[in-house]
Design an enzyme around this catalytic site. Sequence first.
Site, PDB file in Angstrom:
ATOM      1  N   ASN A 134       0.873  -1.171   0.000  1.00  0.00           N
ATOM      2  CA  ASN A 134       0.000   0.000   0.000  1.00  0.00           C
ATOM      3  C   ASN A 134       0.910   1.220   0.000  1.00  0.00           C
ATOM      4  OD1 ASN A 134       0.619   0.887   2.783  1.00  0.00           O
ATOM      5  ND2 ASN A 134      -0.416  -1.020   3.310  1.00  0.00           N
TER       6      ASN A 134
ATOM      7  N   ASP B  49       1.711  -8.432   1.365  1.00  0.00           N
ATOM      8  CA  ASP B  49       2.535  -7.423   2.069  1.00  0.00           C
ATOM      9  C   ASP B  49       2.975  -7.974   3.428  1.00  0.00           C
ATOM     10  OD1 ASP B  49       1.899  -3.833   2.583  1.00  0.00           O
ATOM     11  OD2 ASP B  49       3.742  -4.991   2.384  1.00  0.00           O
TER      12      ASP B  49
ATOM     13  N   SER C  11      -3.848  -6.516  -6.423  1.00  0.00           N
ATOM     14  CA  SER C  11      -5.178  -5.891  -6.232  1.00  0.00           C
ATOM     15  C   SER C  11      -6.338  -6.872  -6.121  1.00  0.00           C
ATOM     16  CB  SER C  11      -5.500  -4.891  -7.368  1.00  0.00           C
ATOM     17  OG  SER C  11      -4.760  -3.709  -7.191  1.00  0.00           O
TER      18      SER C  11
HETATM   19  N1  APR Z   1       1.747 -15.478  -1.846  1.00  0.00           N
HETATM   20  C1  APR Z   1       1.087 -15.277  -3.017  1.00  0.00           C
HETATM   21  N2  APR Z   1      -0.119 -14.679  -3.101  1.00  0.00           N
HETATM   22  C2  APR Z   1      -0.694 -14.281  -1.946  1.00  0.00           C
HETATM   23  C3  APR Z   1      -0.068 -14.443  -0.686  1.00  0.00           C
HETATM   24  C4  APR Z   1       1.203 -15.084  -0.669  1.00  0.00           C
HETATM   25  N3  APR Z   1       1.868 -15.288   0.471  1.00  0.00           N
HETATM   26  N4  APR Z   1      -0.907 -13.914   0.258  1.00  0.00           N
HETATM   27  C5  APR Z   1      -1.994 -13.461  -0.390  1.00  0.00           C
HETATM   28  N5  APR Z   1      -1.883 -13.682  -1.711  1.00  0.00           N
HETATM   29  C6  APR Z   1      -2.826 -13.352  -2.773  1.00  0.00           C
HETATM   30  C7  APR Z   1      -4.237 -13.047  -2.372  1.00  0.00           C
HETATM   31  O1  APR Z   1      -4.985 -14.242  -2.288  1.00  0.00           O
HETATM   32  C8  APR Z   1      -4.700 -12.169  -3.529  1.00  0.00           C
HETATM   33  O2  APR Z   1      -5.147 -12.978  -4.605  1.00  0.00           O
HETATM   34  O3  APR Z   1      -2.355 -12.146  -3.362  1.00  0.00           O
HETATM   35  C9  APR Z   1      -3.431 -11.449  -3.974  1.00  0.00           C
HETATM   36  C10 APR Z   1      -3.369  -9.980  -3.566  1.00  0.00           C
HETATM   37  O4  APR Z   1      -3.997  -9.830  -2.306  1.00  0.00           O
HETATM   38  P1  APR Z   1      -3.500  -8.740  -1.217  1.00  0.00           P
HETATM   39  O5  APR Z   1      -2.244  -9.206  -0.601  1.00  0.00           O
HETATM   40  O6  APR Z   1      -4.655  -8.454  -0.345  1.00  0.00           O
HETATM   41  O7  APR Z   1      -3.126  -7.472  -2.077  1.00  0.00           O
HETATM   42  P2  APR Z   1      -4.073  -6.354  -2.722  1.00  0.00           P
HETATM   43  O8  APR Z   1      -5.402  -6.867  -3.082  1.00  0.00           O
HETATM   44  O9  APR Z   1      -3.223  -5.718  -3.762  1.00  0.00           O
HETATM   45  O10 APR Z   1      -4.293  -5.317  -1.526  1.00  0.00           O
HETATM   46  C11 APR Z   1      -3.183  -4.598  -1.058  1.00  0.00           C
HETATM   47  O11 APR Z   1      -3.615  -5.298   1.167  1.00  0.00           O
HETATM   48  O12 APR Z   1      -2.131  -6.463   2.434  1.00  0.00           O
HETATM   49  C12 APR Z   1      -2.622  -5.202   2.194  1.00  0.00           C
HETATM   50  O13 APR Z   1      -0.817  -3.728   2.715  1.00  0.00           O
HETATM   51  C13 APR Z   1      -1.572  -4.290   1.666  1.00  0.00           C
HETATM   52  O14 APR Z   1      -2.950  -2.374   1.829  1.00  0.00           O
HETATM   53  C14 APR Z   1      -2.408  -3.302   0.937  1.00  0.00           C
HETATM   54  C15 APR Z   1      -3.511  -4.151   0.340  1.00  0.00           C
END
Ligand code: APR
Length: 296
Positions: free
Chosen positions: A23, A33, A121
């Site tokens: 983020n 993240d 996302s």
């Molecule tokens: N490895 C691979 N993919 C993952 C992992 C992992 N360890 N953890 C989660 N995912 C997948 C999720 O299932 C989703 O399909 O990554 C994709 C992106 O999800 P998010 O991590 O929630 O990212 P995003 O949707 O871009 O949102 C970003 O979420 O974690 C917070 O700090 C981050 O505020 C930011 C927001």
Amino acid sequence: MNVTLHHGDITRQYADVIVNAANSTLLGGGGVDGAIHRAGGPRILAECRDLRNRRFQAGLPTGEAAVTTAGDLNARWVIHTVGPVHSPTEDRSGQLLSCYTSALRLADELGAGSIAFPAISTGVYRWPMDDAARLATAAVRFTPASVTDRRFVLFDEDALAVFGDALRGTGPDDATIAAGLAAQPVHRWRRLFEVAGDDEPKDLERGDEILALVGALVKDLVFDWRSWIRVTPWVPSGPDLDDAPVADAARLAVAFVQRRRFDDAALRECVRGGALRAIVTRLRRWFEGERGASAR
Ligand code: APR
């Protein structure tokens, strides 16, 4: 260049670059993240804080990318990028594409040979997986960059399946497209080059005739041209395709043929913007010097 799909936890990848769905604060979060900061250790956060203090006082803007150490991860760098939050009313797909293209360009600057992307996302930011996959696979497959080993790491089976469909939707590889061109009857090629001649078609009617002849030669090429034209450097600048694979000339022709069907402005852009001349020139060079090697 190779695009592959992997099922699992991105923090377990061995790659030069692991991409974080961050983020704008760069100070961690949940999802990818959180996993990257947990597995990578405090050095990543320390460098993120430094990035905030030195370059991004207002936060990393959506669609941009920034690099830190990978800490304890099996990688050299983490490239943090901020995906757009999905909006049902505003088209933010350009920002999502930019996450991937910015990360690839930054990886190029670092000299990285491999890069692993999550499905940016599609978690907290609620982007529909199928649309995100369509945009992501086009961006990662078609963005010109020297990073050759390009991976998506999908956390669950559904995402893996959706990305598989999307990657197939980006269409055949360059060699397959060139072989398809070589399979077209020679008399059709000669007819195209006879009508096109050597001069710039400024007349729209003649340009339309030339585009139709090209269209007949690339009619078997089916791919997600709408996503492709959003990430390829050949549009809308009115390209010089001299250094492009002949497959890109064919893809560009398909994009204009398809757009022309419902938008006369596309014909004007293609003819007067120079794209048609560039396409025919590249196709002629391939026909005269590369066609034999393309045939299967
Ligand atoms: N490895 C691979 N993919 C993952 C992992 C992992 N360890 N953890 C989660 N995912 C997948 C999720 O299932 C989703 O399909 O990554 C994709 C992106 O999800 P998010 O991590 O929630 O990212 P995003 O949707 O871009 O949102 C970003 O979420 O974690 C917070 O700090 C981050 O505020 C930011 C927001």
